[in-house]
Motif scaffolding. Structure first.
Motif, PDB file in Angstrom:
ATOM      1  N   LEU A  78       1.072  -1.424  -0.172  1.00 64.55           N
ATOM      2  CA  LEU A  78      -0.196  -0.141   0.425  1.00 64.55           C
ATOM      3  C   LEU A  78       1.110   0.952  -0.032  1.00 64.55           C
ATOM      4  O   LEU A  78       0.444   1.917  -0.921  1.00 64.55           O
ATOM      5  N   ARG A  81       3.068   1.322  -4.298  1.00 64.97           N
ATOM      6  CA  ARG A  81       2.153   1.842  -5.192  1.00 64.97           C
ATOM      7  C   ARG A  81       0.133   2.227  -4.673  1.00 64.97           C
ATOM      8  O   ARG A  81      -0.850   2.134  -5.701  1.00 64.97           O
ATOM      9  N   GLY A  82      -0.306   2.416  -3.365  1.00 63.23           N
ATOM     10  CA  GLY A  82      -1.572   2.770  -2.779  1.00 63.23           C
ATOM     11  C   GLY A  82      -1.111   4.006  -3.427  1.00 63.23           C
ATOM     12  O   GLY A  82      -0.857   5.166  -3.334  1.00 63.23           O
ATOM     13  N   ASN A  83      -2.655   4.542  -3.121  1.00 61.63           N
ATOM     14  CA  ASN A  83      -3.506   6.106  -3.523  1.00 61.63           C
ATOM     15  C   ASN A  83      -3.388   6.592  -1.614  1.00 61.63           C
ATOM     16  O   ASN A  83      -4.114   5.843  -0.583  1.00 61.63           O
ATOM     17  N   ASP A  95      -5.970   0.359  -2.107  1.00 63.30           N
ATOM     18  CA  ASP A  95      -5.476   0.445  -3.088  1.00 63.30           C
ATOM     19  C   ASP A  95      -6.500  -1.128  -3.172  1.00 63.30           C
ATOM     20  O   ASP A  95      -6.579  -1.583  -2.173  1.00 63.30           O
ATOM     21  N   THR A 143     -10.629  -3.860  -1.437  1.00 61.88           N
ATOM     22  CA  THR A 143     -10.321  -3.015  -1.543  1.00 61.88           C
ATOM     23  C   THR A 143      -9.136  -3.081  -0.247  1.00 61.88           C
ATOM     24  O   THR A 143      -9.669  -3.363   1.452  1.00 61.88           O
ATOM     25  N   LEU A 176      -8.970   5.766  -6.929  1.00 59.16           N
ATOM     26  CA  LEU A 176      -9.063   4.515  -7.237  1.00 59.16           C
ATOM     27  C   LEU A 176     -10.067   3.908  -7.961  1.00 59.16           C
ATOM     28  O   LEU A 176      -9.062   3.353  -9.591  1.00 59.16           O
ATOM     29  N   GLN A 179      -7.749   5.558 -11.749  1.00 59.09           N
ATOM     30  CA  GLN A 179      -6.512   4.322 -11.548  1.00 59.09           C
ATOM     31  C   GLN A 179      -7.754   2.725 -12.553  1.00 59.09           C
ATOM     32  O   GLN A 179      -6.884   2.692 -13.269  1.00 59.09           O
TER      33      GLN A 179
END
Length: 191
Positions: A78, A81-83, A95, A143, A176, A179
């Motif tokens: 997370l 590469r997570g928001n 994510d 999520t 999300l 993305q």
């Protein structure tokens, strides 16, 4: 004096609350449905020692529609590469779950920047209360979320934290969606 069934439901209500209500315990199973179907069994205070406890048929713990993140690799994924959405009292990261598990998973972090162990535990308790209250309605299945405490979470008004958390969820879900739309549109033209 209340009938036996009313007594059982009142004891069970201490442990469970119907889904239709908002609040900290809004995510728990429906008591009336459990009692009517025979899935809810009560310990008999006259024959069994100890206080009466509500038990499900399989003696499992209370079930929430979300689970805890416990693996370090999930937290690192997370972070990498997570928001994220930064708010005054916390940072919320999100994510999509790579394992395609259709449940919300949530993790909590409070570093030593927050303070001593007592303050870190208090910060995590406040964040868990936010998640319990708001994720039932606003969390998305599939999520993963990580809530990182900031020092101001200890001093902030809970109503303000609640409003910030709802705003952070809305913003993260928009990110999300964008993305996911980008990955869908780039992957659609390839063979």
């Amino acid at each position: 004096m209340a009938s036996d069934q009313e007594w059982q439901l009142s004891v069970a209500a201490a442990f469970y609350r119907p889904d239709g209500q908002r609040g900290v315990r809004a995510c728990l199973p429906d008591v009336a449905g459990l009692a009517g179907s025979g899935l809810l069994k009560m310990a008999d205070p006259l024959t069994e020692p100890g206080p009466a406890k509500a038990m499900t048929a399989d003696n499992s713990q209370k079930k929430y529609p979300f689970q805890r993140l416990t693996n370090r690799r999930d937290f690192l994924r997370l972070r990498a590469r997570g928001n994220k959405q930064v708010m005054d009292g916390f940072i919320l990261q999100a994510d999509l779950n790579p394992d395609n598990v259709r449940v919300c998973r949530t993790g909590y972090t409070a570093s030593k920047k927050i303070g001593n162990a007592v303050q870190r535990n208090r910060a995590r308790r406040r964040l868990r209360a936010l998640v319990r209250e708001l994720m039932c309605d606003s969390g998305r299945p599939g999520t993963d979320y990580v809530v990182i405490a900031r020092a101001s979470v200890l001093r902030a008004d809970f109503a303000r934290l609640r409003a910030d958390f709802q705003m952070a969820l809305v913003r993260l879900h928009k990110k999300l969606d964008r993305q996911q739309n980008m990955t869908d549109s780039t992957g659609a033209g390839q063979c």
